[in-house]
Design a protein around this motif. Structure first.
Motif, short mmCIF file in Angstrom:
data_model
loop_
_atom_site.label_atom_id
_atom_site.label_comp_id
_atom_site.label_asym_id
_atom_site.label_seq_id
_atom_site.Cartn_x
_atom_site.Cartn_y
_atom_site.Cartn_z
N LEU A 31 25.56 -1.95 -23.81
CA LEU A 31 26.92 -1.43 -23.62
C LEU A 31 27.66 -2.22 -22.54
O LEU A 31 28.88 -2.40 -22.62
CB LEU A 31 26.89 0.05 -23.25
N LEU A 32 26.94 -2.68 -21.53
CA LEU A 32 27.58 -3.48 -20.49
C LEU A 32 27.93 -4.88 -20.98
O LEU A 32 28.94 -5.45 -20.59
CB LEU A 32 26.66 -3.58 -19.26
N ALA A 33 27.12 -5.44 -21.87
CA ALA A 33 27.33 -6.80 -22.34
C ALA A 33 28.32 -6.89 -23.50
O ALA A 33 28.97 -7.91 -23.69
CB ALA A 33 26.00 -7.42 -22.76
N LEU A 34 28.46 -5.83 -24.29
CA LEU A 34 29.27 -5.88 -25.51
C LEU A 34 30.73 -6.25 -25.26
O LEU A 34 31.27 -7.09 -25.99
CB LEU A 34 29.17 -4.56 -26.27
N PRO A 35 31.43 -5.69 -24.28
CA PRO A 35 32.83 -6.10 -24.08
C PRO A 35 32.98 -7.58 -23.77
O PRO A 35 33.98 -8.19 -24.14
CB PRO A 35 33.28 -5.25 -22.88
N ASN A 36 32.00 -8.17 -23.12
CA ASN A 36 32.07 -9.60 -22.83
C ASN A 36 31.81 -10.44 -24.06
O ASN A 36 32.22 -11.60 -24.12
CB ASN A 36 31.06 -9.97 -21.74
N LEU A 37 31.14 -9.89 -25.05
CA LEU A 37 30.81 -10.63 -26.27
C LEU A 37 31.89 -10.53 -27.35
O LEU A 37 31.88 -11.31 -28.29
CB LEU A 37 29.48 -10.15 -26.84
N MET A 38 32.82 -9.58 -27.23
CA MET A 38 33.83 -9.38 -28.27
C MET A 38 34.69 -10.62 -28.53
O MET A 38 34.93 -10.96 -29.68
CB MET A 38 34.70 -8.16 -27.95
N PRO A 39 35.16 -11.33 -27.50
CA PRO A 39 35.94 -12.55 -27.79
C PRO A 39 35.11 -13.59 -28.54
O PRO A 39 35.63 -14.29 -29.41
CB PRO A 39 36.35 -13.07 -26.41
N LEU A 40 33.84 -13.68 -28.23
CA LEU A 40 32.97 -14.63 -28.92
C LEU A 40 32.79 -14.24 -30.38
O LEU A 40 32.82 -15.09 -31.27
CB LEU A 40 31.62 -14.71 -28.22
N ASP A 114 40.29 -5.29 -37.62
CA ASP A 114 40.67 -5.57 -36.23
C ASP A 114 39.37 -5.83 -35.47
O ASP A 114 38.61 -4.92 -35.19
CB ASP A 114 41.42 -4.37 -35.66
N PHE A 115 39.12 -7.08 -35.12
CA PHE A 115 37.83 -7.47 -34.55
C PHE A 115 37.56 -6.84 -33.19
O PHE A 115 36.44 -6.45 -32.91
CB PHE A 115 37.74 -8.99 -34.44
N ASP A 116 38.56 -6.72 -32.35
CA ASP A 116 38.32 -6.19 -31.01
C ASP A 116 38.92 -4.81 -30.78
O ASP A 116 38.89 -4.29 -29.67
CB ASP A 116 38.79 -7.16 -29.93
N GLY A 117 39.48 -4.19 -31.82
CA GLY A 117 39.95 -2.82 -31.73
C GLY A 117 41.25 -2.62 -30.96
O GLY A 117 41.55 -1.51 -30.55
#
Length: 138
Positions: A31-40, A114-117
């Motif tokens: 959960l901590l890493a997922l927001p950082n991975l969304m642009p990728l 919508d990839f990043d919501g």
């Protein structure tokens, strides 16, 4: 002589609590890493649109060499859009030909999810110059 107690073996193992604690820790880290991975993830999915648009460009260029004009319909250049994820396929984009005449054309790939919501759908376009451009960034 061996007794029944001597024949039992103890195998080292983890109990249920230890396994659950490890799963909770892995879940929190995810959960901590997922927001950082969304642009990728979004960038990776946009490669599909760029690849398909380059195919449309190459097909349109070939068609223009043969008929001295660009095709008015994608079916004329033998482009069949891949099935989208809504149609049990793998594509994340819809493809359309916006304009085409003797000297120019413009094709568009619009994301169906919508990839990043954030409520914005990714849009890519290509024209007779052959360089895919992101017109709406997700």
């Amino acid at each position: 002589m061996k007794t029944k107690k001597d024949s039992t073996l103890k195998i080292p193992s983890y109990n249920l609590q230890e396994v659950l604690i490890v799963l909770v820790i892995v879940g929190v880290l995810l959960l901590l890493a997922l927001p950082n991975l969304m642009p990728l993830i979004s960038k990776t999915k946009s490669v599909e649109a760029q690849t398909q648009l380059k195919f449309i460009y190459n097909s349109q260029t070939t068609y223009r060499y043969m008929y001295s004009k660009y095709a008015q319909d994608l079916s004329e250049v033998d482009f069949e859009a891949p099935k989208t994820v809504n149609q049990n396929g793998t594509s994340n984009y819809n493809y359309e030909l916006l304009t085409a005449n003797n000297s120019s054309f413009k094709a568009r790939a619009t994301a169906i999810t919508d990839f990043d919501g954030d409520g914005t759908f990714n849009v890519w376009e290509i024209d007779e110059n052959g360089v895919p451009k992101q017109t709406v960034k997700d």
